[in-house]
Design an enzyme around this catalytic site. Structure first.
Site, short mmCIF file in Angstrom:
data_model
loop_
_atom_site.label_atom_id
_atom_site.label_comp_id
_atom_site.label_asym_id
_atom_site.label_seq_id
_atom_site.Cartn_x
_atom_site.Cartn_y
_atom_site.Cartn_z
N GLU A 1 0.84 -1.21 0.00
CA GLU A 1 0.00 0.00 0.00
C GLU A 1 0.87 1.26 0.00
OE1 GLU A 1 -2.91 0.94 -0.54
OE2 GLU A 1 -4.29 -0.66 -0.08
N GLU B 1 2.11 6.32 -7.08
CA GLU B 1 1.08 7.26 -7.52
C GLU B 1 1.56 8.71 -7.40
OE1 GLU B 1 -2.59 6.46 -5.50
OE2 GLU B 1 -2.98 4.67 -6.71
#
Length: 123
Positions: free
Chosen positions: A65, A72
């Site tokens: 994660e 991102e």
């Protein structure tokens, strides 16, 4: 080039974890699930070997994660517009999280199936 102190290195790493918790809903969801699994492990008294698998699954999900968040952010900085390669990078990082989460579910089912069935009186 000046080397950073160990204290600064660890502080920066902790800031990354805090950033993920503050800004990413999925990091918070997976952290909550991790706490629930740890509570279940304590409640059901799972073995040391089972703890190793549960903790491996938990940390694998949380690490992926955070890596997804880093990918991102870097992609958004480098290419704020929609680009096929930017999409591929983001989708691939998200896919890694998905695989880690599937692994965690499988581990949870293997470790907790018997104790839960016993607790429910079904075994």
């Amino acid at each position: 080039m000046k080397r950073r102190s160990w204290g600064l290195v660890f502080r920066n790493a902790a800031e990354g974890v805090v950033y993920g918790l503050r800004t990413q809903r999925n990091v918070r969801v997976h952290t909550g699930a991790a706490f629930l699994m740890c509570a279940a492990g304590v409640f059901f008294g799972i073995s040391k070997m089972e703890w190793l698998f549960v903790l491996t699954a938990i940390f694998l999900v949380l690490v992926t994660e955070l890596m997804n968040t880093a990918v991102e952010a870097a992609v958004d900085l480098a290419e704020p517009n929609i680009h096929p390669l930017a999409k591929a990078a983001k989708d691939t990082a998200a896919g890694a999280v998905l695989l880690a989460a599937v692994f965690a579910v499988i581990v949870g089912c293997i470790v907790f199936a018997k104790p839960v069935l016993r607790w429910l009186g079904l075994s």
